[in-house]
Design a protein around this motif. Structure first.
Motif, PDB file in Angstrom:
ATOM      1  N   LEU A  77       0.842  -1.188   0.000  1.00  0.00           N
ATOM      2  CA  LEU A  77       0.000   0.000   0.000  1.00  0.00           C
ATOM      3  C   LEU A  77       0.877   1.237   0.000  1.00  0.00           C
ATOM      4  N   TRP A 134      -2.145   3.573   2.450  1.00  0.00           N
ATOM      5  CA  TRP A 134      -1.296   3.030   3.512  1.00  0.00           C
ATOM      6  C   TRP A 134      -1.676   3.647   4.855  1.00  0.00           C
ATOM      7  N   LEU A 135      -1.821   4.987   4.849  1.00  0.00           N
ATOM      8  CA  LEU A 135      -2.104   5.678   6.114  1.00  0.00           C
ATOM      9  C   LEU A 135      -3.405   5.190   6.735  1.00  0.00           C
ATOM     10  N   ARG A 177      -3.088   1.670   7.951  1.00  0.00           N
ATOM     11  CA  ARG A 177      -2.243   1.597   9.137  1.00  0.00           C
ATOM     12  C   ARG A 177      -2.991   2.116  10.366  1.00  0.00           C
ATOM     13  N   GLN A 178      -3.707   3.222  10.183  1.00  0.00           N
ATOM     14  CA  GLN A 178      -4.386   3.818  11.331  1.00  0.00           C
ATOM     15  C   GLN A 178      -5.475   2.906  11.874  1.00  0.00           C
ATOM     16  N   ARG A 224      -5.846  -0.431  11.156  1.00  0.00           N
ATOM     17  CA  ARG A 224      -5.606  -1.835  10.813  1.00  0.00           C
ATOM     18  C   ARG A 224      -6.116  -2.795  11.891  1.00  0.00           C
TER      19      ARG A 224
END
Lengths: 335, 147, 316
Positions: free
Chosen positions: A22, A27-28, A31-32, A34
């Motif tokens: 990602l 991605w952000l 990730r935040q 997940r």
């Protein structure tokens, strides 16, 4: 996706996209959130395994009794332990919209607004609209993947006994709300509603409480109007109103209402003349009112799918409306 | 070479840099050909605006003490160290002898300082002190009193 | 006021230009009729009492708030434009970061979201503070967290850095170190900095430009040197009742009478007559005077004045 638009200078270690890696906002957002996303996907996977196993057990038993024409009259007593698993599973699945609305939807923006991380993200080189789009998009994707899978699985599990009203009545939430497009639409609507509530209230905990109320209300209102989605079919008879002359309805049909019908086609309540003391007096009473037969309104099982799609369509339209509101409001005020 | 900016001294930061550079030139800490710290280095260690350092270096450049070499930095052109004031110079030896006598005569540190200052005032009147005062008051050229 | 200094229009590009900027909240105007420009390459202090509108001004420049009236331009572009978004970086007072991210992931966020990201610069700032890259943000001390937030802002390689009370919750050592880092980065890249603070001593030697707002309005704007030179501290004895005419013929910012002694901060409108001891105020004295007297006549130096559409200087 976004990192490739960089100016060639000064980019020492720009992320390159390799395979499924990602990048950028995707991605952000992943990730935040997940922890939440993985929990949802893992729970879905576990449910899948469990449902596959349960269905295998159930079909084993049904094959044993010669389903769909059971040899033993008392099959339903032994079947109870399989059908109770089916019904408790459907109750569990029915909670998904509320759970995801409260624990995924409500905090989605509220926590960013509460902790100031909305400011952090929007002071990077990304627009608020793109951030919102990514956030809502990934969330909707995870929710859809999970609910579509569970909806299909449950329908597959229920399918062998679908026509057996005594197991699960198709008009009840236990079947109607957890199969087809309905669980997907209900969950998306509740989650997006939770997101909007979180955006307006800007406090995670308060937003979760209010979203719980909202999700419950959605369930109640939905349950109230669910059967209004179908076109009732009316069947009339002219062989009197004895119990034996009651019209034969298709398997698993849902009877909406029943009336006495008169020779002129007028509908009378089926309790007409019920106060008469003797059968004879009642017959005389019915005769004097020119009651000639039954008029019964019902919804056949064959309508279930179209009703579900109509309902889901309405819910998805509402979801789209709330999403548009989130964008219009959040474009300026999401900090 | 590292500067030390005293925020409470009341002396402008760029003047402190000028004075400390000159002091280093007098004492031989800085010699011709030495590179002065860059504005970035001074900013980093002293947390001062880079323009402050640049302003100080321009001042030193105007006095002919340093020269900028584009791309390399600012370098010392000439020293202020004087052989007459060196550690083994006759003048220093004489002053040290005088101080010893003053101490034997019972003068405190403050007495000596006052004595030196007053003689300094008397002998160097109109040169160094006036210049120092003008420096401390800042350059009045940028003042906006035109009417 | 201050005529004779301006030589035509502004020659340097503006990092920020505000025209009649105003912001009203439900409880009233936080900022009203603010017009000034900040030329590029300056390190500008934004000073004012609490609630004066500093955060509001920074918020508008950072595209977090919309002005109620007037406009603000960042390098000539609207704050909501992609260009302004890319060229500016904002560090909010509370320095928000994702608590569950590691330092490395926080820097990766900068890398993923900013086209001109400078990983080395960001990592250097983090390493200088001995902040372990693998540590979760939530486990860091306040100073370390601020350092990571700084790294994120610097790694973006902004042309304009907007800082809201950047040093307020740091111990003196970390504050000095980070201020040094800030100055060094600004020196190396010519970054324009607009930094709000109410620590006046912190601004001395750091800022070469100044914007002072009080009660929502602009009080001072311009070069620190020019602003200081435009003011004189007068000390002397007074003869009759009230302030002597020697003083009142100038623009008086603040005056104090104690016994026979008179202290006044004035903007001289001509030569000073009479037996007065004159001093140039230092930055702290100047700022304190303006903060104490919020209705003092404002002073906008020529380099900080904006021109309206007719090309005429707009004085506050």
């Amino acid at each position: 996706m976004s990192t490739l638009t960089s100016s060639p200078a000064a980019t020492t270690a720009t992320g390159t996209t390799r395979g499924l890696r990602l990048s950028g906002l995707n991605w952000l957002v992943w990730r935040q959130h997940r922890a939440g996303f993985w929990t949802i996907l893992a729970a879905t996977a576990l449910c899948t395994v469990w449902i596959v196993y349960q269905r295998a057990q159930m079909t084993d038993y049904l094959n044993g009794i010669g389903w769909p024409h059971p040899k033993d009259e008392n099959w339903s007593q032994d079947f109870h332990k399989y059908s109770s698993r089916l019904t408790s599973a459907s109750y569990g699945l029915g909670l998904i919209p509320v759970l995801l609305g409260v624990f995924l939807g409500a905090p989605l923006l509220a926590s960013d607004l509460e902790n100031g991380t909305a400011k952090l993200v929007t002071s990077q080189s990304v627009s608020r609209v793109r951030w919102l789009t990514t956030k809502l998009g990934i969330t909707a994707l995870v929710v859809t993947v999970s609910t579509v899978a569970l909806s299909l699985l449950f329908a597959w599990w229920w399918e062998p006994v679908k026509k057996e009203n005594s197991v699960i009545d198709w008009t009840s939430g236990s079947a109607f709300d957890v199969t087809g497009p309905v669980p997907v639409a209900l969950t998306l609507f509740t989650v997006i509603g939770g997101v909007a509530i979180g955006m307006l209230l800007r406090r995670t905990l308060v937003a979760m409480v209010v979203t719980f109320g909202f999700a419950t209300l959605v369930q109640v209102v939905w349950g109230y109007f669910r059967m209004d989605l179908g076109n009732t079919i009316t069947v009339t008879t002219h062989h009197g109103v004895a119990d034996s002359s009651f019209p034969k309805l298709p398997d698993a049909a849902y009877q909406v209402d029943q009336w006495f019908i008169t020779g002129s086609g007028k509908l009378l309540s089926w309790s007409t003349c019920a106060d008469e003391q003797t059968d004879k007096a009642r017959q005389a009473c019915l005769h004097s009112k020119d009651v000639v037969g039954w008029s019964v309104d019902y919804l056949p099982l064959s309508q279930m799918s179209s009703m579900q799609w109509l309902g889901a369509g309405i819910l998805l339209a509402l979801t789209a409306g709330v999403t548009a509101f989130i964008f219009v409001w959040g474009r300026k005020r999401l900090v | 070479m590292e500067f030390r900016i005293d925020r409470r001294s009341g002396v402008a930061a760029y003047q402190q840099i000028v004075q400390q550079t000159k002091q280093a030139l007098r004492l031989g800490v800085l010699l011709p050909g030495d590179r002065l710290p860059t504005a970035k280095e001074v900013s980093q260690t002293c947390a001062v605006n880079p323009n402050t350092t640049l302003k100080a270096y321009r001042e030193l450049e105007r006095e002919g003490l340093v020269e900028p070499r584009p791309g390399l930095g600012t370098f010392v052109r000439r020293s202020l160290a004087r052989p007459q004031a060196g550690a083994d110079s006759p003048l220093r030896t004489e002053l040290a002898g005088w101080m010893d006598r003053a101490r034997e005569a019972g003068l405190e540190r403050e007495d000596v300082t006052a004595l030196v200052a007053s003689v300094l005032e008397e002998r160097y009147a109109g040169s160094t002190v006036a210049a120092a005062n003008a420096e401390a008051l800042g350059t009045p050229g940028a003042r906006s009193t035109g009417e | 006021m201050s005529n004779g200094m301006g030589l035509g229009g502004p020659a340097v590009e503006s990092a920020i230009e505000a025209h009649g900027l105003g912001k009203r909240y439900r409880r009233g105007w936080a900022l009203k009729d603010c017009s000034f420009r900040l030329p590029t390459g300056r390190i500008c202090g934004l000073v004012g009492p609490n609630g004066a509108g500093k955060t509001t001004l920074l918020g508008i420049a950072a595209n977090l708030l919309e002005p109620t009236e007037g406009t603000l331009r960042v390098f000539g572009a609207a704050p909501e434009s992609a260009e302004a978004n890319r060229r500016g970086a904002f560090l909010a007072q509370e320095k928000p970061l994702f608590r569950r991210f590691t330092v490395e992931e926080t820097l990766r966020m900068g890398r993923e979201l900013n086209p001109g990201w400078d990983q080395k610069a960001a990592e250097d700032i983090v390493r200088a503070g001995n902040v372990p890259l693998g540590a979760k943000i939530g486990t860091l001390s306040g100073g370390q967290r601020t350092r990571v937030a700084f790294a994120l802002a610097f790694g973006k390689r902004p042309d304009l850095l907007l800082l809201d009370e950047p040093m307020s919750d740091l111990d003196p050592l970390v504050r000095h170190e980070l201020m040094g880092t800030l100055m060094a980065e600004a020196a190396e890249h010519g970054t324009t900095v607009l930094m709000s603070s109410h620590m006046l001593t912190e601004l001395e030697n750091v800022c070469d430009y100044l914007v002072v707002i009080a009660a929502g309005g602009l009080r001072l704007a311009g070069e620190v040197d020019e602003l200081l030179a435009a003011h004189t501290l007068l000390t002397g004895a007074k003869a009759g009742e009230g302030l002597p005419r020697d003083i009142t013929r100038h623009t008086v910012v603040e005056s104090r009478v104690s016994g026979r002694q008179v202290n006044a901060l004035v903007r001289p409108d001509g030569p000073i007559d009479g037996a007065w001891q004159t001093d140039t105020p230092n930055l702290e004295e100047l700022l304190l005077a303006y903060l104490r007297v919020p209705d003092a006549p404002p002073l906008i130096s020529p380099s900080a004045q904006v021109t309206d559409r007719a090309g005429k200087a707009v004085a506050a």
